[in-house]
Write an enzyme that holds these catalytic residues in place. Structure first.
Site, PDB file in Angstrom:
ATOM      1  N   HIS A   1      -7.009   4.369  -3.573  1.00 51.39           N
ATOM      2  CA  HIS A   1      -6.252   4.352  -2.323  1.00 51.39           C
ATOM      3  C   HIS A   1      -4.758   4.251  -2.616  1.00 51.39           C
ATOM      4  CE1 HIS A   1      -4.908   3.139   1.662  1.00 51.39           C
ATOM      5  NE2 HIS A   1      -4.337   2.090   1.101  1.00 51.39           N
TER       6      HIS A   1
ATOM      7  N   ARG B   1     -11.912  11.409  -1.458  1.00 51.93           N
ATOM      8  CA  ARG B   1     -10.764  10.814  -2.151  1.00 51.93           C
ATOM      9  C   ARG B   1     -11.061  10.652  -3.645  1.00 51.93           C
ATOM     10  NH1 ARG B   1      -9.741   5.141  -0.674  1.00 51.93           N
ATOM     11  NH2 ARG B   1     -10.254   4.816  -2.864  1.00 51.93           N
TER      12      ARG B   1
ATOM     13  N   TYR C   1     -16.417   0.278  -5.271  1.00 48.56           N
ATOM     14  CA  TYR C   1     -17.035   0.740  -4.029  1.00 48.56           C
ATOM     15  C   TYR C   1     -17.307   2.248  -3.958  1.00 48.56           C
ATOM     16  CZ  TYR C   1     -12.177   1.872  -2.655  1.00 48.56           C
ATOM     17  OH  TYR C   1     -10.911   2.368  -2.605  1.00 48.56           O
TER      18      TYR C   1
HETATM   19  C1  LIG Z   1      -2.354  -0.958  12.012  1.00 50.45           C
HETATM   20  C2  LIG Z   1      -2.736  -1.143  10.588  1.00 50.45           C
HETATM   21  N1  LIG Z   1      -3.872  -1.804  10.293  1.00 50.45           N
HETATM   22  C3  LIG Z   1      -4.250  -1.968   8.997  1.00 50.45           C
HETATM   23  C4  LIG Z   1      -3.477  -1.469   7.970  1.00 50.45           C
HETATM   24  C5  LIG Z   1      -3.902  -1.673   6.520  1.00 50.45           C
HETATM   25  N2  LIG Z   1      -4.310  -0.370   5.934  1.00 50.45           N
HETATM   26  C6  LIG Z   1      -3.483   0.284   5.096  1.00 50.45           C
HETATM   27  S1  LIG Z   1      -4.148   1.739   4.590  1.00 50.45           S
HETATM   28  C7  LIG Z   1      -5.546   1.503   5.512  1.00 50.45           C
HETATM   29  C8  LIG Z   1      -6.643   2.519   5.500  1.00 50.45           C
HETATM   30  C9  LIG Z   1      -6.351   3.752   6.278  1.00 50.45           C
HETATM   31  O1  LIG Z   1      -7.313   4.735   6.012  1.00 50.45           O
HETATM   32  P1  LIG Z   1      -7.171   6.201   6.537  1.00 50.45           P
HETATM   33  O2  LIG Z   1      -6.667   6.206   7.936  1.00 50.45           O
HETATM   34  O3  LIG Z   1      -8.460   6.890   6.289  1.00 50.45           O
HETATM   35  O4  LIG Z   1      -6.009   6.826   5.644  1.00 50.45           O
HETATM   36  P2  LIG Z   1      -5.992   7.104   4.080  1.00 50.45           P
HETATM   37  O5  LIG Z   1      -5.387   5.893   3.439  1.00 50.45           O
HETATM   38  O6  LIG Z   1      -7.378   7.366   3.604  1.00 50.45           O
HETATM   39  O7  LIG Z   1      -5.103   8.313   3.920  1.00 50.45           O
HETATM   40  C10 LIG Z   1      -5.484   0.289   6.189  1.00 50.45           C
HETATM   41  C11 LIG Z   1      -6.546  -0.223   7.064  1.00 50.45           C
HETATM   42  C12 LIG Z   1      -2.282  -0.804   8.328  1.00 50.45           C
HETATM   43  N3  LIG Z   1      -1.481  -0.253   7.407  1.00 50.45           N
HETATM   44  N4  LIG Z   1      -1.947  -0.630   9.635  1.00 50.45           N
END
Ligand SMILES: Cc1ncc(C[n+]2csc(CCOP(=O)(O)OP(=O)(O)O)c2C)c(N)n1
Ligand SMILES: [Mg+2]
Length: 355
Positions: A259, A255, A268
């Site tokens: 985020h 990435r 981090y």
């Molecule tokens: C069920 C749920 N738990 C927690 C969150 C909070 N949250 C938002 S983005 C994220 C990280 C997700 O990471 P990843 O699956 O690797 O996707 P990326 O953002 O890297 O595309 C989290 C934990 C959420 N949106 N939904």
């Protein structure tokens, strides 16, 4: 019984580096197809870069940046046909643009405006999924339904590395495999779930290994190589249409952007790896490939970028021209029996908004 195929452990790559790694080709892709892929990459990149500016100008809300993810999105969508369904996460918010959705619609979504809600059937693109992984069972179910009806369409769900730790992902993957649903589980492994690295997410050697437990074939591709993504997805689509069931694709990148606009990754992330990822990012990599093949020059590149920029200008103007939404929409459809406090809350909201 589903056959367990070994996951391809090495990252598939088609585009060379213009030096020691030679360029490959994808069979069946004509020059027009290669340029259509380029236009999609530029459109997504432009959408993303403009959105960050619009956010800073206060014209859209918090925004999930997908800079560096364009190859995973464009490569996978180009391997589909229009009848196939796409289930995006917030990271793929603008993927509908590749199906002709107006930029104003996606921008309205990020403005929190109901004009940003589209009818999924109009584009075969499901609503943007913000809860992590909950759209994987949706995609598996829709794909299974298509199979039951004897239709040839398949469904793809895009999700991140972090989603593979969620129950919904596992339920969807198992269901898709058991039912041999024509589904593609497309994992964008960008190394991070906000500030949680993949190493803290799993003890599996690769995320593709998880597919093996479900009896599902898997592929691992370089996520910044749009042609490798396209080719792997096309194989998965062929398998799905041929009755071979679902495929898990792990597309690996690092990435290179925060985020979301509300994140500060400097506390981090590894800055050297970010720098590397930015130097080898997918749009520039594909541009260099097309130039080596004599398919792209400065004029065409400029023309393509200008067309995308114009689309964004028109998009934000149209999104901002929408009349303000009725605040009551925030409360409607939330509960069958709304609590009495809703009326007071709505009145307070109307007072704050001056409506
Ligand atoms: C069920 C749920 N738990 C927690 C969150 C909070 N949250 C938002 S983005 C994220 C990280 C997700 O990471 P990843 O699956 O690797 O996707 P990326 O953002 O890297 O595309 C989290 C934990 C959420 N949106 N939904
Ligand atoms: Mg991630």
């Amino acid at each position: 019984m589903a056959q367990v195929l070994p996951a391809e452990r090495d990252l598939r790559r088609v585009i060379g580096d213009g030096d020691t790694i030679p360029d490959g080709e994808v069979a069946g892709l004509a020059e027009d197809d290669l340029l259509a892929l380029y236009r999609s990459l530029v459109l997504l990149r432009t959408y993303d870069e403009r959105s960050i500016v619009y956010h800073r100008q206060g014209r859209i809300g918090t925004y999930a940046i997908f800079w560096g993810h364009e190859a995973m999105q464009a490569g996978s969508v180009h391997a589909l046909e229009d009848e196939d369904w796409i289930f995006p996460s917030y990271r793929e918010s603008a993927i509908g643009l590749l199906r002709g959705m107006p930029a104003a619609t996606v921008l309205s979504w990020w403005r929190g405006h109901p004009a940003g809600w589209w009818n999924p059937e109009d584009y075969n693109v499901a609503s943007i999924c913000v809860p992590i992984g909950t759209h994987v069972p949706h995609a598996a179910g829709l794909a299974w339904g298509k199979r039951l009806r004897g239709e040839r369409a398949c469904a793809i769900a895009h999700f991140g590395d972090g989603a593979t730790s969620e129950g919904a992902f596992h339920e969807g993957a198992n269901f898709a495999a058991v039912m041999q649903a024509p589904a593609i589980l497309f994992c964008n492994n960008n190394g991070w779930a906000i500030s949680t690295p993949v190493s803290a997410q799993t003890r599996a050697q690769t995320l593709a290994d998880k597919a093996v437990g479900y009896g599902m074939p898997a592929a691992r591709v370089d996520g910044a190589d749009v042609l490798a993504v396209y080719e792997a997805t096309r194989e998965a689509v062929e398998r799905a249409r041929g009755g071979g069931g679902p495929t898990f694709i792990e597309a690996v990148t690092y990435r290179a952007a925060p985020h979301a606009t509300a994140d500060d990754p400097s506390v981090y992330i590894d800055p050297e790896l970010v720098e590397q990822a930015r130097a080898d990012e997918c749009v520039g990599r594909y541009e260099r490939y097309l130039r080596r093949r004599g398919l792209l020059d400065d004029d065409l590149a400029e023309e393509t970028r200008a067309a995308a920029a114009e689309l964004m200008r028109t998009g934000i103007t149209a999104a901002e021209a929408e009349p303000p939404a009725d605040p009551a929409l925030l409360f409607e459809h939330a509960l069958v029996d709304p609590p009495a406090s809703y009326a007071a809350d709505l009145a307070e909201l109307r007072r704050i908004l001056g409506g």
